[in-house]
Design an enzyme around this catalytic site. Structure first.
Site, PDB file in Angstrom:
ATOM      1  N   ASN A 157      33.394   0.170  15.538  1.00 59.50           N
ATOM      2  CA  ASN A 157      34.182  -0.186  14.363  1.00 59.50           C
ATOM      3  C   ASN A 157      34.393   1.059  13.485  1.00 59.50           C
ATOM      4  O   ASN A 157      33.435   1.640  12.981  1.00 59.50           O
ATOM      5  CB  ASN A 157      33.437  -1.269  13.570  1.00 59.50           C
ATOM      6  CG  ASN A 157      34.138  -1.663  12.287  1.00 59.50           C
ATOM      7  OD1 ASN A 157      35.277  -1.296  12.039  1.00 59.50           O
ATOM      8  ND2 ASN A 157      33.446  -2.429  11.460  1.00 59.50           N
ATOM      9  N   HIS A 166      28.109  -5.334  10.096  1.00 56.44           N
ATOM     10  CA  HIS A 166      26.678  -5.485   9.814  1.00 56.44           C
ATOM     11  C   HIS A 166      26.260  -6.954   9.743  1.00 56.44           C
ATOM     12  O   HIS A 166      25.073  -7.260   9.823  1.00 56.44           O
ATOM     13  CB  HIS A 166      26.304  -4.772   8.505  1.00 56.44           C
ATOM     14  CG  HIS A 166      26.993  -5.321   7.293  1.00 56.44           C
ATOM     15  ND1 HIS A 166      28.237  -4.898   6.893  1.00 56.44           N
ATOM     16  CD2 HIS A 166      26.608  -6.260   6.393  1.00 56.44           C
ATOM     17  CE1 HIS A 166      28.585  -5.548   5.793  1.00 56.44           C
ATOM     18  NE2 HIS A 166      27.625  -6.382   5.471  1.00 56.44           N
ATOM     19  N   GLU A 192      23.413  -8.506   0.474  1.00 54.71           N
ATOM     20  CA  GLU A 192      24.261  -9.693   0.488  1.00 54.71           C
ATOM     21  C   GLU A 192      23.450 -10.986   0.493  1.00 54.71           C
ATOM     22  O   GLU A 192      24.024 -12.070   0.353  1.00 54.71           O
ATOM     23  CB  GLU A 192      25.182  -9.649   1.709  1.00 54.71           C
ATOM     24  CG  GLU A 192      26.150  -8.471   1.679  1.00 54.71           C
ATOM     25  CD  GLU A 192      27.129  -8.485   2.837  1.00 54.71           C
ATOM     26  OE1 GLU A 192      27.086  -9.443   3.645  1.00 54.71           O
ATOM     27  OE2 GLU A 192      27.948  -7.553   2.927  1.00 54.71           O
TER      28      GLU A 192
END
Length: 205
Positions: A157, A166, A192
């Site tokens: 990527n 990720h 996150e």
């Protein structure tokens, strides 16, 4: 005396670079602009063309190699600096500060073709705060048997963070490998608050 001379030389070089950059921008000759910026996951090389972000490279990926690839595959007119990256870096700062969950700046995927591009384009379907298994992402592309190819596409990527590879993890819930290093992947998932994947492939945190 030596220090003063060295400082003067540095100032001259910076002035020449700034003039070259300004001339390139004015004449429409700045095909790729880049900067290397610090981040919570190490120094990042961010490069963009007129159509969007072309490349994000972690320090472990070799910034010089990334620039050489851009020069060979996009344009040899690659320069450091410029205003083009200001909104990109602003959004990255907001992301790392925890105030942004989606990126609005455009990306340019000309470095990818075929199935790898299909995989990378599917990555935003795994939302912030969630993870998905490689098998689940393969299913999103309509090729459920292409699990290994999904892993390769994630590893290649060109714009990690902006297209979130990720968030793709192993079916057993462990993070798995990452182009930026396993520590960087773990840090991004912690940022996150991402959940482990459910048996069906993904779950919102």
């Amino acid at each position: 005396m030596t220090t003063t001379t060295a400082t003067t030389d540095d100032d001259v070089l910076r002035g020449l670079h700034a003039r070259l950059l300004a001339d390139a921008q004015r004449e429409g000759l700045l095909d790729v602009a880049y900067r290397v910026v610090p981040s919570p996951v190490g120094d990042l090389l961010i490069a963009a063309g007129e159509s969007g972000v072309l490349r994000v490279a972690f320090a472990v990926q070799d910034h010089d190699a990334a620039l050489a690839e851009l020069a060979a595959r996009v344009s040899p007119r690659v320069l450091e600096g410029g205003r083009r990256l200001d909104p990109v870096l602003r959004e990255l700062d907001e992301y790392f500060a925890g105030t942004r969950r989606e990126f609005d700046v455009p990306v340019d995927l000309r470095l990818l073709t075929g199935f790898r591009r299909e995989v990378v384009e599917a990555l935003p379907r795994v939302p912030y705060g969630a993870t998905a298994s490689y098998a689940a992402v393969a299913a999103l592309t309509g090729r459920p048997a292409a699990v290994r190819a999904v892993g390769t596409a994630c590893a290649r990527n060109p714009v990690p963070l902006f297209l979130p590879c990720h968030r793709v993890v192993r079916s057993d819930g462990t993070a798995g490998r990452y182009a930026g290093g396993e520590a960087a992947k773990a840090a991004l998932l912690r940022l996150e608050g991402a959940a482990a994947p459910s048996p069906r492939g993904g779950r919102q945190a």
